[in-house]
Design a protein around this motif. Structure first.
Motif, PDB file in Angstrom:
ATOM      1  N   THR A  12      -5.456   3.548  -9.871  1.00  0.00           N
ATOM      2  CA  THR A  12      -5.637   4.860 -10.486  1.00  0.00           C
ATOM      3  C   THR A  12      -6.939   4.905 -11.301  1.00  0.00           C
ATOM      4  O   THR A  12      -7.689   5.879 -11.245  1.00  0.00           O
ATOM      5  N   GLU A  13      -7.207   3.838 -12.034  1.00  0.00           N
ATOM      6  CA  GLU A  13      -8.386   3.836 -12.922  1.00  0.00           C
ATOM      7  C   GLU A  13      -9.678   3.609 -12.151  1.00  0.00           C
ATOM      8  O   GLU A  13     -10.701   4.190 -12.469  1.00  0.00           O
ATOM      9  N   LYS A  37       6.581   2.847 -15.229  1.00  0.00           N
ATOM     10  CA  LYS A  37       7.765   3.661 -14.905  1.00  0.00           C
ATOM     11  C   LYS A  37       7.640   4.234 -13.484  1.00  0.00           C
ATOM     12  O   LYS A  37       8.584   4.161 -12.703  1.00  0.00           O
ATOM     13  N   TYR A  38       6.464   4.772 -13.159  1.00  0.00           N
ATOM     14  CA  TYR A  38       6.323   5.408 -11.844  1.00  0.00           C
ATOM     15  C   TYR A  38       6.428   4.399 -10.699  1.00  0.00           C
ATOM     16  O   TYR A  38       7.043   4.678  -9.675  1.00  0.00           O
ATOM     17  N   GLY A  44       4.036   5.597  -5.492  1.00  0.00           N
ATOM     18  CA  GLY A  44       3.925   5.628  -6.959  1.00  0.00           C
ATOM     19  C   GLY A  44       2.957   6.723  -7.405  1.00  0.00           C
ATOM     20  O   GLY A  44       3.228   7.447  -8.359  1.00  0.00           O
ATOM     21  N   GLN A  45       1.849   6.844  -6.676  1.00  0.00           N
ATOM     22  CA  GLN A  45       0.863   7.874  -7.049  1.00  0.00           C
ATOM     23  C   GLN A  45       1.397   9.284  -6.809  1.00  0.00           C
ATOM     24  O   GLN A  45       1.188  10.182  -7.618  1.00  0.00           O
ATOM     25  N   GLU A  64       0.845  -1.210   0.000  1.00  0.00           N
ATOM     26  CA  GLU A  64       0.000   0.000   0.000  1.00  0.00           C
ATOM     27  C   GLU A  64       0.877   1.255   0.000  1.00  0.00           C
ATOM     28  O   GLU A  64       0.598   2.220  -0.697  1.00  0.00           O
ATOM     29  N   GLU A  65       1.968   1.213   0.810  1.00  0.00           N
ATOM     30  CA  GLU A  65       2.855   2.381   0.876  1.00  0.00           C
ATOM     31  C   GLU A  65       3.537   2.621  -0.469  1.00  0.00           C
ATOM     32  O   GLU A  65       3.708   3.760  -0.892  1.00  0.00           O
ATOM     33  N   MET A  66       3.931   1.522  -1.118  1.00  0.00           N
ATOM     34  CA  MET A  66       4.614   1.677  -2.408  1.00  0.00           C
ATOM     35  C   MET A  66       3.665   2.233  -3.469  1.00  0.00           C
ATOM     36  O   MET A  66       4.044   3.077  -4.276  1.00  0.00           O
ATOM     37  N   LEU A  67       2.426   1.772  -3.425  1.00  0.00           N
ATOM     38  CA  LEU A  67       1.446   2.291  -4.395  1.00  0.00           C
ATOM     39  C   LEU A  67       1.170   3.775  -4.134  1.00  0.00           C
ATOM     40  O   LEU A  67       1.071   4.570  -5.070  1.00  0.00           O
ATOM     41  N   ALA A  68       1.100   4.141  -2.861  1.00  0.00           N
ATOM     42  CA  ALA A  68       0.866   5.550  -2.523  1.00  0.00           C
ATOM     43  C   ALA A  68       2.056   6.392  -3.001  1.00  0.00           C
ATOM     44  O   ALA A  68       1.884   7.482  -3.560  1.00  0.00           O
TER      45      ALA A  68
END
Ligand code: NCD
Length: 312
Positions: free
Chosen positions: A146-147, A293-294, A26-27, A20-24
């Motif tokens: 994101t989607e 990439k992000y 990334g965003q 979850e932290e990595m996705l946050a």
């Protein structure tokens, strides 16, 4: 992330919290990439690709460059000492003297796992044979988040080569952790998901089923994840020729689909999505490639322990 999880071999190496932290992260990077332009100054990423790639290798390299770091590596086994008979372990052990982090792709299942025992440098599995592809899954999760704004309570159709397609194996591992997800595996008999993946689904408690035709389930799906038939993993060309065009997604097949369906594909596409679908706003696959990439920027920062420095 703790020391124990400094390699990424399977998506299960990351705890749900770290994920979850990595996705946050990334965003956040996606919103303000410029803020991260010096985070990896002086650091080097080695990309060791014993098998062909466009998106995975180049997005890793672009990610490191955008973080201010440098890249080195090779893009085929032929241009490395593997062609002279060197073992993967020896190659990785050597490269760890030259780089701070290694991303590696190999046609043999388990090669990155074996290689990481020979080095202290973080090793990332960028795809091992028909087994796993955890960084594609990170990409897919960032795309879905994101989607769709969520990772749970969705009907997910996975279509095509579910036997050799490593991206779907890792994606099932990850998405089966989220409550309320239902999986529909769409494949011909010969390309059904392997037993170990079906066992993961059984254990997860998620509802799942297998069907042969995408038309049967199109109207139910929130995500449709298309895959290519993995020609390079077939034993003979006749089987490939017979199965390669089993599924071709076109505008007509999408008529009953939900207006907010998320159509994904790890790419490269061969024939399985008609190019007319590209103009459909529900086609997410090129946006998905950008997410790659992000999220790899976020992954490199996390494995190098630099994400905490940015928070200070
Ligand atoms: C996938 C792979 O290499 O497994 N591609 C990718 O990394 N984006 C899918 C494929 O090759 O079909």
């Amino acid at each position: 992330m703790n020391k124990k999880t400094r390699n990424l071999i399977s998506i299960r190496d990351i705890t749900r919290k770290d994920l979850e932290e990595m996705l946050a992260l990334g965003q956040r990077i996606m919103e303000c990439p410029g803020e991260y332009k010096d985070v990896c100054r002086g650091k080097k990423l080695a990309t060791l690709f014993f098998e062909s790639s466009t998106r995975t290798r180049l997005s890793f390299e672009a990610a490191m460059i955008e973080l201010g770091g440098n890249v080195l590596g090779f893009s085929s086994a032929d241009s490395s000492s593997a062609a002279k008979g060197e073992s993967v372990s020896d190659t990785v052990r050597t490269v760890s003297f030259y780089a701070d982090i290694i991303a590696m792709r190999h046609p043999k299942e388990g090669a990155p796992k074996a290689a990481c025992t020979r080095t202290e440098v973080p090793v990332i599995n960028a795809g091992d044979g028909g087994h796993f592809h955890p960084t594609q899954t990170l990409t897919d999760l960032l795309t879905i988040k994101t989607e769709k704004g969520r990772l749970g309570s969705m009907v997910i159709g996975l279509c095509g080569d579910l036997c050799f397609g490593r991206t779907v194996h890792s994606l099932i591992e990850a998405m089966s952790e989220y409550p309320g997800n239902e999986f529909i595996l769409i494949s011909p008999e010969e390309l059904r998901a392997p037993d170990y993946i079906r066992m993961i689904l059984d254990k997860s408690g998620c509802s799942w089923r297998e069907v042969r035709k995408m038309e049967e389930v199109m109207e139910d799906l929130d995500v449709l994840y298309m895959t290519r038939v993995q020609r390079e993993r077939f034993f003979n060309e006749e089987d490939y020729a017979r199965l390669k065009d089993t599924y071709i997604l076109d505008a007509e097949k999408l008529i009953p689909a939900k207006p907010d369906l998320c159509i994904m594909h790890p790419l490269p596409r061969v024939n399985e999505i008609s190019v007319v679908v590209d103009d459909d706003p529900r086609a997410c696959y090129f946006r998905q490639a950008l997410c790659g990439k992000y999220i790899r920027m976020a992954l490199i920062m996390t494995l190098l322990g630099l994400e905490k420095e940015m928070r200070r």
